[in-house]
Scaffold this active site. Structure first.
Site, short mmCIF file in Angstrom:
data_model
loop_
_atom_site.label_atom_id
_atom_site.label_comp_id
_atom_site.label_asym_id
_atom_site.label_seq_id
_atom_site.Cartn_x
_atom_site.Cartn_y
_atom_site.Cartn_z
N THR A 48 0.95 -1.13 -0.02
CA THR A 48 -0.10 0.06 0.57
C THR A 48 0.92 1.38 0.52
O THR A 48 0.97 2.24 -0.92
CB THR A 48 -1.47 -0.02 1.14
OG1 THR A 48 -1.85 -1.54 0.70
CG2 THR A 48 -1.86 1.38 1.44
N TYR A 136 6.09 -11.94 4.85
CA TYR A 136 4.98 -11.12 3.80
C TYR A 136 4.99 -12.16 2.55
O TYR A 136 5.49 -11.40 1.83
CB TYR A 136 5.49 -9.79 3.88
CG TYR A 136 4.20 -8.92 3.37
CD1 TYR A 136 3.42 -8.71 2.84
CD2 TYR A 136 4.93 -7.50 3.53
CE1 TYR A 136 2.51 -8.02 2.50
CE2 TYR A 136 4.43 -6.89 2.38
CZ TYR A 136 2.93 -6.68 2.31
OH TYR A 136 1.78 -6.10 1.17
N LYS A 164 2.02 -12.65 7.57
CA LYS A 164 0.86 -11.88 6.46
C LYS A 164 0.83 -11.93 5.31
O LYS A 164 1.34 -11.90 4.62
CB LYS A 164 1.31 -10.72 6.69
CG LYS A 164 0.49 -9.41 6.44
CD LYS A 164 1.03 -8.11 5.25
CE LYS A 164 -0.25 -7.24 5.15
NZ LYS A 164 0.46 -6.22 3.98
#
Length: 300
Positions: A48, A136, A164
Site C-alpha cells: 500500500t 509477507y 502476514k
C-alpha cells in the site's frame, strides 16, 4: 505467552507532494486521523505504501516521521521489501533504530524464485536483524511462499514470529493454527478478513482499506473476535465488498489515494500522469463515495 502482533494495523499510504517528495505533514495528519478513529497499529512501506518506489533515504524519513507521530500511542510495522537480502537487511537495521515492533519481509520481487530460494532469502535476513520478522506473502507481485515453507521458517527461525498473508487464501494461516499455534497469523487481504475471523485463524489484520475506512475494518474485526451482540458480521462484510469493488477499479494504492482525498486526508498524487480513462474512473469513484459515505460507516 501473548503474541506480539495482534489487532488492526492500518496499511498506510506514502503521501507525496506534487513533485514526488514525501509529504511529512500529510503523513502525520493521516496517522493522527487514524489514532482518533481508534487505530493503534500501523504498517509502513508495504505494498500500500508502494515500497518499490521508496529509496533508502525516504525509508529513513518515513521511520522518523511515524515513530515521532505515534510516540507511545501505538506501534508500527516496517516493510523492508527489496530485490535482495543486503538491501532488506539495511532497511531492517534502520527500522530497528526507529523502534519498529516487527518487520514485514516480502519475498524478493521481479524474478521468479523457487521455494528454496525464498527460504534462503528469509533465513539470511532474519538472522541478520534484531527486530522480529513477519513473513509477507504477496504472490500477486512476488514469488508466492507456500504454506509448508512458511511453517518451516517459523518453526526453525527463532526471529520469524509469523506471517502476514496477502494471498487471499486461508491455507497458510490454517496450517499455522494447527501446527504452530504460537505464530502470529495476520491477514493481509481485506477480502479474506471476515472468513478468517469466522474460521478463527486470524490474530490480526494489516488492512489497506482501514487506511481510509478505519471505522469499517475495526467494526469487522471487533465483531469477528468479540462476537459483538447486535452487530452482523456478514452485513459489515457486504459493505466491505461494495467498497472493494470500487477500489479494485484502480491499482490498490491509487484507489486508496482517491478515497483518502475524498476524506480530506491528502491530495491524490500518482507516480506518473493519469490516462483519460483513469481520470474518468477517479471522478466516478469520488461520486460513488459521496453517495455511499454513510453505508461505509464514515462518521465525521
Amino acid at each position: 505467552m501473548a503474541k506480539l502482533v495482534t489487532g488492526v494495523y492500518a496499511a498506510v499510504l506514502t503521501p507525496r507532494d506534487a513533485v514526488g517528495k514525501i509529504d511529512a505533514e500529510r503523513l502525520r495528519g493521516w496517522i493522527e486521523f487514524l489514532l482518533r478513529k481508534g487505530v493503534q497499529g500501523f504498517a509502513i512501506n508495504g505494498a500500500t505504501g508502494e515500497f518499490p518506489m521508496v529509496t533508502e533515504a525516504e525509508f529513513s524519513e518515513l521511520m522518523e516521521i511515524v515513530a515521532g507521530t505515534v510516540a507511545g500511542r501505538g506501534s508500527f510495522l516496517a516493510g523492508v521489501g527489496a530485490a535482495g537480502s543486503s538491501a532488506a537487511i539495511c532497511l531492517g537495521k534502520i527500522a530497528y533504530e526507529a523502534g519498529a515492533q516487527a518487520l514485514l519481509l516480502p519475498m524478493p520481487y521481479f524474478f521468479p524464485y523457487s521455494q528454496g530460494d525464498l527460504t534462503a532469502f528469509c533465513r539470511e535476513v532474519a538472522e541478520s536483524v534484531e527486530t522480529p520478522v513477519l513473513l509477507y506473502n504477496l504472490p500477486q507481485f512476488t514469488s508466492g511462499l507456500q504454506p509448508e515453507a512458511s511453517l518451516a521458517l517459523i518453526e526453525q527461525c527463532s526471529n520469524i514470529i509469523g506471517i502476514k498473508d496477502s494471498s487471499g487464501s486461508l491455507d497458510t494461516v490454517s496450517l499455522l493454527s494447527k501446527r504452530a499455534p504460537e505464530a502470529c497469523r495476520i491477514i493481509g487481504n481485506d477480502s479474506a478478513l471476515a472468513p478468517a475471523l469466522k474460521s478463527k485463524v486470524a490474530d490480526g489484520v494489516v488492512s489497506g482499506v482501514s487506511c481510509v475506512l478505519p471505522e469499517l475494518i475495526t467494526a469487522i474485526f471487533s465483531s469477528g473476535v468479540e462476537e459483538t451482540r447486535g452487530v452482523d458480521l456478514d452485513a459489515l462484510n457486504g459493505r466491505l465488498h461494495m467498497f472493494i469493488q470500487q477500489l479494485d477499479r484502480m491499482p490498490t494504492p491509487w484507489g486508496l489515494k482517491v478515497f483518502g482525498e475524498a476524506r480530506g486526508l491528502a491530495h491524490a498524487t500518482f507516480p506518473f500522469a493519469l490516462s483519460d480513462e483513469r481520470r474518468q474512473q477517479m471522478h466516478e469513484m469520488l461520486a460513488w463515495f459521496a453517495e455511499n459515505r454513510a453505508a461505509m460507516m464514515v462518521q465525521e
